[in-house]
Design a protein around this motif. Structure first.
Motif, PDB file in Angstrom:
ATOM      1  N   ASP A 163     -46.452 -57.477  90.845  1.00 47.82           N
ATOM      2  CA  ASP A 163     -47.868 -57.128  90.736  1.00 47.82           C
ATOM      3  C   ASP A 163     -48.742 -58.346  90.470  1.00 47.82           C
ATOM      4  OD1 ASP A 163     -47.086 -54.519  91.067  1.00 47.82           O
ATOM      5  OD2 ASP A 163     -47.287 -53.974  88.943  1.00 47.82           O
ATOM      6  N   GLU A 164     -48.267 -59.236  89.594  1.00 45.03           N
ATOM      7  CA  GLU A 164     -49.078 -60.365  89.152  1.00 45.03           C
ATOM      8  C   GLU A 164     -49.404 -61.350  90.272  1.00 45.03           C
ATOM      9  OE1 GLU A 164     -46.568 -58.852  85.740  1.00 45.03           O
ATOM     10  OE2 GLU A 164     -46.286 -59.310  87.875  1.00 45.03           O
ATOM     11  N   GLU A 165     -48.673 -61.278  91.393  1.00 39.63           N
ATOM     12  CA  GLU A 165     -48.854 -62.262  92.464  1.00 39.63           C
ATOM     13  C   GLU A 165     -49.524 -61.683  93.708  1.00 39.63           C
ATOM     14  OE1 GLU A 165     -44.922 -64.892  91.181  1.00 39.63           O
ATOM     15  OE2 GLU A 165     -44.899 -63.766  93.057  1.00 39.63           O
ATOM     16  N   LEU A 166     -49.977 -60.439  93.647  1.00 36.96           N
ATOM     17  CA  LEU A 166     -50.479 -59.782  94.851  1.00 36.96           C
ATOM     18  C   LEU A 166     -51.715 -60.443  95.437  1.00 36.96           C
ATOM     19  CD1 LEU A 166     -49.940 -55.970  94.241  1.00 36.96           C
ATOM     20  CD2 LEU A 166     -48.614 -57.559  95.649  1.00 36.96           C
ATOM     21  N   SER A 167     -52.493 -61.122  94.628  1.00 37.97           N
ATOM     22  CA  SER A 167     -53.694 -61.781  95.155  1.00 37.97           C
ATOM     23  C   SER A 167     -53.411 -63.222  95.572  1.00 37.97           C
ATOM     24  CB  SER A 167     -54.803 -61.765  94.099  1.00 37.97           C
ATOM     25  OG  SER A 167     -54.409 -62.491  92.939  1.00 37.97           O
ATOM     26  N   PHE A 168     -52.147 -63.653  95.496  1.00 42.45           N
ATOM     27  CA  PHE A 168     -51.789 -65.032  95.800  1.00 42.45           C
ATOM     28  C   PHE A 168     -51.393 -65.180  97.267  1.00 42.45           C
ATOM     29  CE2 PHE A 168     -50.069 -65.801  91.198  1.00 42.45           C
ATOM     30  CZ  PHE A 168     -51.353 -65.633  90.714  1.00 42.45           C
ATOM     31  N   ALA A 169     -51.477 -66.426  97.746  1.00 43.48           N
ATOM     32  CA  ALA A 169     -50.881 -66.773  99.034  1.00 43.48           C
ATOM     33  C   ALA A 169     -49.410 -67.108  98.817  1.00 43.48           C
ATOM     34  CB  ALA A 169     -51.611 -67.959  99.646  1.00 43.48           C
ATOM     35  N   TRP A 170     -48.673 -67.260  99.918  1.00 43.48           N
ATOM     36  CA  TRP A 170     -47.272 -67.650  99.801  1.00 43.48           C
ATOM     37  C   TRP A 170     -47.137 -68.965  99.041  1.00 43.48           C
ATOM     38  CZ3 TRP A 170     -42.922 -65.026 101.766  1.00 43.48           C
ATOM     39  CH2 TRP A 170     -43.198 -63.918 102.573  1.00 43.48           C
ATOM     40  N   CYS A 171     -48.098 -69.878  99.253  1.00 48.41           N
ATOM     41  CA  CYS A 171     -48.029 -71.206  98.641  1.00 48.41           C
ATOM     42  C   CYS A 171     -49.337 -71.555  97.949  1.00 48.41           C
ATOM     43  CB  CYS A 171     -47.761 -72.277  99.704  1.00 48.41           C
ATOM     44  SG  CYS A 171     -46.057 -72.765  99.849  1.00 48.41           S
ATOM     45  N   ASP A 172     -49.207 -72.327  96.880  1.00 46.43           N
ATOM     46  CA  ASP A 172     -50.375 -72.975  96.307  1.00 46.43           C
ATOM     47  C   ASP A 172     -50.789 -74.119  97.233  1.00 46.43           C
ATOM     48  OD1 ASP A 172     -50.226 -71.316  94.097  1.00 46.43           O
ATOM     49  OD2 ASP A 172     -49.002 -72.724  92.947  1.00 46.43           O
ATOM     50  N   PRO A 173     -52.042 -74.604  97.123  1.00 48.40           N
ATOM     51  CA  PRO A 173     -52.484 -75.682  98.007  1.00 48.40           C
ATOM     52  C   PRO A 173     -51.619 -76.940  97.876  1.00 48.40           C
ATOM     53  CG  PRO A 173     -54.357 -74.671  96.920  1.00 48.40           C
ATOM     54  CD  PRO A 173     -53.124 -74.083  96.278  1.00 48.40           C
ATOM     55  N   ASP A 174     -51.082 -77.381  99.014  1.00 55.12           N
ATOM     56  CA  ASP A 174     -50.387 -78.675  99.114  1.00 55.12           C
ATOM     57  C   ASP A 174     -49.170 -78.798  98.215  1.00 55.12           C
ATOM     58  OD1 ASP A 174     -52.365 -79.541 100.932  1.00 55.12           O
ATOM     59  OD2 ASP A 174     -53.690 -80.009  99.255  1.00 55.12           O
ATOM     60  N   ALA A 175     -48.488 -77.695  97.924  1.00 56.28           N
ATOM     61  CA  ALA A 175     -47.289 -77.787  97.094  1.00 56.28           C
ATOM     62  C   ALA A 175     -46.340 -76.649  97.429  1.00 56.28           C
ATOM     63  CB  ALA A 175     -47.651 -77.740  95.608  1.00 56.28           C
ATOM     64  N   ASP A 176     -45.051 -76.967  97.582  1.00 56.83           N
ATOM     65  CA  ASP A 176     -44.061 -75.916  97.732  1.00 56.83           C
ATOM     66  C   ASP A 176     -44.119 -75.025  96.492  1.00 56.83           C
ATOM     67  OD1 ASP A 176     -43.460 -77.367  99.955  1.00 56.83           O
ATOM     68  OD2 ASP A 176     -41.435 -77.931  99.332  1.00 56.83           O
ATOM     69  N   THR A 177     -43.959 -73.728  96.685  1.00 49.76           N
ATOM     70  CA  THR A 177     -44.296 -72.781  95.622  1.00 49.76           C
ATOM     71  C   THR A 177     -43.252 -71.682  95.491  1.00 49.76           C
ATOM     72  OG1 THR A 177     -46.647 -73.176  96.046  1.00 49.76           O
ATOM     73  CG2 THR A 177     -46.093 -71.197  94.801  1.00 49.76           C
ATOM     74  N   ASN A 178     -43.038 -71.251  94.247  1.00 48.37           N
ATOM     75  CA  ASN A 178     -42.194 -70.090  93.969  1.00 48.37           C
ATOM     76  C   ASN A 178     -43.048 -68.842  93.811  1.00 48.37           C
ATOM     77  OD1 ASN A 178     -39.984 -71.777  93.895  1.00 48.37           O
ATOM     78  ND2 ASN A 178     -39.747 -71.724  91.676  1.00 48.37           N
ATOM     79  N   ARG A 179     -42.658 -67.780  94.483  1.00 43.38           N
ATOM     80  CA  ARG A 179     -43.163 -66.438  94.215  1.00 43.38           C
ATOM     81  C   ARG A 179     -41.962 -65.572  93.861  1.00 43.38           C
ATOM     82  NH1 ARG A 179     -47.806 -68.612  93.431  1.00 43.38           N
ATOM     83  NH2 ARG A 179     -49.174 -68.921  95.242  1.00 43.38           N
TER      84      ARG A 179
END
Length: 276
Positions: A187-203
């Motif tokens: 739920d906490e990540e539903l408004s997020f993109a797959w990645c943060d800007p310019d950085a590999d990201t964990n979801r």
């Protein structure tokens, strides 16, 4: 039968024409290449069993007969091919852009291992060339050396990923294409993109039991800045590991089908699945 297997059985022609889901193969129509005299055919599991936690150059004339399960087509895996056989998968580090043109997903491939080096980064073992940099256990197979070490044969075919559950993961699946059903992003990540800007990201994905799994996405993926899907359903990718935590590396969001309603997990676990 998996969600995607049902989809293919009902609409195989439509998928082929639309190119919505990449196809995968593990056996070529004309069979594997003959093993050259003096060469021993080994499995991925056999090759990996030789690794002891430090760079290891393969001395024996060993051959892998594998199939490409992921490449650099969608930007998720630069300078890399993921391959597998019936015993497991492994990443092969290869120099160059547009590897997918020569090594499409589903392409049967013979890999000559002698002279290549097994190494790992945070527990993820790969096969590559010898490295001239002590900071890296192995390097990328040079473009000029590709035809010596990597020989595609036959035509790409089709097959499905292994269906798995978060609770049932183990190291035998590392490097393999796996699929999960009835999962959703937390739920906490539903408004997020797959990645943060310019950085590999964990979801994080969660299943009905409340178990979670880290999803690691490259900022170079062509879907990196699209919003995470809001529904529940089917997600597939390459199973990896960072130290003792399993990660799913999604090859393309075309293979993410989450058009079912969200569910309420029985129990929410905030930590990623930890390798035993």
């Amino acid at each position: 039968m998996t969600y995607r297997a049902i989809e293919w059985s009902l609409a195989a022609l439509a998928l082929a024409l639309a190119g919505c889901v990449e196809k995968h193969a593990f056996v070529a129509d004309d069979g594997p290449l003959p093993v050259p005299p003096g060469t021993t055919e080994v499995s991925v599991a056999r090759l990996l069993s030789e690794y002891r936690g430090y760079p290891l150059q393969v001395k024996d004339d060993w051959q892998l007969d594998v199939v490409v399960t992921a490449n650099d087509r969608f930007g998720s895996f630069r300078n890399a091919l993921w391959v597998r056989d019936s015993t497991g998968g492994i990443q092969i580090k290869v120099s160059g852009d547009e590897l997918f043109l020569d090594f499409p997903v589903g392409q049967p491939l013979r890999v000559r291992c002698q002279g290549l080096v097994l190494g790992d980064y945070a527990g993820e073992v790969s096969l590559g060339a010898a490295s001239g940099d002590p900071a890296y256990p192995n390097g990328f197979i040079a473009r000029d050396d590709r035809t010596y070490y990597l020989k595609p044969y036959g035509e790409p075919g089709e097959a499905l990923p292994d269906t798995a559950t978060f609770a049932g993961l183990d190291d035998r699946r590392l490097g393999s294409l796996v699929a999960f059903e009835r999962v959703q992003f937390v739920d906490e990540e539903l408004s997020f993109a797959w990645c943060d800007p310019d950085a590999d990201t964990n979801r994080h994905l969660v299943d009905c039991r409340g178990d979670t799994l880290v999803v690691r996405t490259s900022c170079r993926a062509d879907f990196a800045y699209r919003l995470l899907p809001a529904g529940s359903g089917y997600v597939e990718g390459i199973l990896s590991r960072f130290n003792r935590t399993y990660q799913l590396k999604v090859y393309t969001d075309r293979n993410v089908v989450t058009d079912s309603p969200r569910f309420a997990p029985v129990f929410r676990s905030e930590a990623g699945r930890v390798a035993p």
